[in-house]
Design a protein around this motif. Structure first.
Motif: not given
Length: 438
Positions: A43-54, A75-78, A80-92
């Motif tokens: 599910t995690l890999f599918e969500n990651a793939h779906t998010l990027v494609v979207h 990203l907010e639109t993605a 709300s539409e996909l219902g996927i919980t995710f974060l975009l972060v830096k290495k620090n």
């Protein structure tokens, strides 16, 4: 005895069944656990793939102008539409975008990034571009930490930031964290189902085991019932001829007999007394109505003296020296509140046991204290493997000697009734000591 044997067999059966069930249900748990984790990972890999494609598809709707694309809104639109919980972060640990409410600051992000891998990404061994990908499990959730966002995702980022290297440093410095919750709750639910199933299976096997043990021990139970019936019938039949023999012995006048006849008469008398002893034991064991329940203060000193006198011809015949001593203070008498006939049966069986297992020329010591009675012999003794069984009904440690194996069982039964502690110390080849304390 049959109940005790049935209980031991049932316990053994249930222990082995429990081990078998535990192995089966453990294997089931591991299989289902792996299935749950695999499902979450997929599910995690599918969500990651779906998010990027979207994100890529949505970015194509914007003009190719770096100032026209708002990546946060995208990203907010993605989310709300996909219902996927995710974060975009830096290495620090700096948070560029976050849809998970319980993640508040960069410290928590760094803890997630530095957490040990619960599961490495499947492609780790096949591509050097995925070397930092991993699955992290924290409490009830799992994170996919990945930089495998591909050209499409970075196309979106370039549209948003323009000069990627100057504003976002490097794409190797940015992680996408995709979150899925409910791992522990599903595992706990699985454990609950397995536990209930285990209890149900165990109870079902217990019922089956009970009927199997009952069925298998039915012949033994019938044998014991037949033996008890035989003892009762034999005891009843012995009464009349034994009474005739004893009455005849009492009427014979010794002075009218020759020396040879007196010796023969003495043997007949001993045999009759032995038969009477066996009869009294069988009567006490087989017929409840024969057991007098009246309590009285029994003077043990006088009783033991009388019983030793009764057994004296038997000990003399085997040339066994029997001594009786009192360990009592002056004017103190050893008294116990019990039924007189039962105490007689108890003492008689202990004396008879000492007589039976002491060789010719041996010795027996009887010691009476205020709160104890000790009967010690220097006979054949009892081996360690038999000493725990000698009080069992029908058990005989030495098959060379006669008897039904009920003497010591009766002794223990009487001791339990009057709360008398009985112990046996014995060494094979050196003798035994039975000690009663009250």
């Amino acid at each position: 005895m049959s109940k005790k044997t049935a209980f031991k067999i049932l316990v053994l059966y249930m222990l082995t069944s429990c081990v078998f069930l535990a192995l089966v249900f453990y294997g089931w748990y591991q299989t289902k656990k792996d299935s749950i984790i695999e499902s979450k990972v997929n599910t995690l890999f599918e969500n990651a793939h779906t998010l990027v494609v979207h994100l890529y598809e949505q970015s194509q709707n914007y003009p190719r102008n770096s100032n026209a694309l708002d990546y946060k809104k995208l990203l907010e639109t993605a989310h709300s539409e996909l219902g996927i919980t995710f974060l975009l972060v830096k290495k620090n640990g700096e948070i560029l975008f976050n849809t998970q409410e319980n993640i508040k600051d960069s410290k928590e992000v760094r803890e997630i990034l530095s957490a040990p891998a619960f599961l490495q990404a499947p492609t780790l061994k096949t591509s050097r571009h995925h070397k930092n990908d991993k699955i992290v499990r924290i409490n009830d959730g799992m994170y996919l930490i990945t930089q495998r966002m591909g050209g499409r995702f970075w196309h979106v980022m370039r549209q948003s930031f323009g000069d990627l290297d100057s504003k976002m440093e490097s794409k190797d410095n940015i992680y996408l964290l995709v979150y899925s919750k409910g791992v522990e709750s599903e595992l706990y639910a699985l454990l609950s189902v397995i536990f209930i199933s285990f209890i149900g299976a165990f109870l079902a096997m217990s019922v089956v085991a009970y009927f199997l043990v009952s069925l298998s021990l039915k012949p033994l139970r019938e044998k014991i019932q037949h033996l008890n019936a035989f003892i009762k019938d034999s005891t009843h039949e012995i009464n009349t001829p034994l009474s005739v023999i004893l009455m005849s012995i009492e009427r014979i006048k010794m002075y009218e007999l020759s020396t040879s006849q007196q010796q023969k008469f003495e043997r007949i008398k001993l045999a009759a007394q032995t038969l009477e002893q066996i009869y009294q034991d069988l009567l006490f064991y087989a017929f409840d109505e024969a057991k007098d329940l009246k309590l009285e203060n029994v003077a043990l000193g006088q009783l033991i003296t009388e019983r030793i006198a009764y057994f004296e011809p038997f000990f003399r015949r085997k040339n066994i020296a029997i001594s009786f001593s009192l360990e009592l203070e002056d004017s103190v008498e050893s008294v116990i509140s019990a039924n007189y006939s039962r105490i007689v049966r108890m003492v008689d069986n202990l004396l008879d046991n000492a007589l039976k297992y002491t060789q010719n020329g041996g010795s027996v010591e009887v010691v009476l204290g205020e709160n104890f009675l000790s009967i010690k012999d220097n006979g054949c003794g009892i081996s360690k493997e038999h000493i725990d069984k000698i009080f069992n009904r029908y058990y005989r440690a030495n098959s060379d000697q006669g008897g039904f194996g009920i003497g010591l069982a009766l002794v223990r039964q009487i001791c339990m009734l009057y709360k008398i502690a009985i112990t046996c110390k014995s060494e094979e080849g050196k003798g035994s000591e039975f000690r009663l304390e009250w």
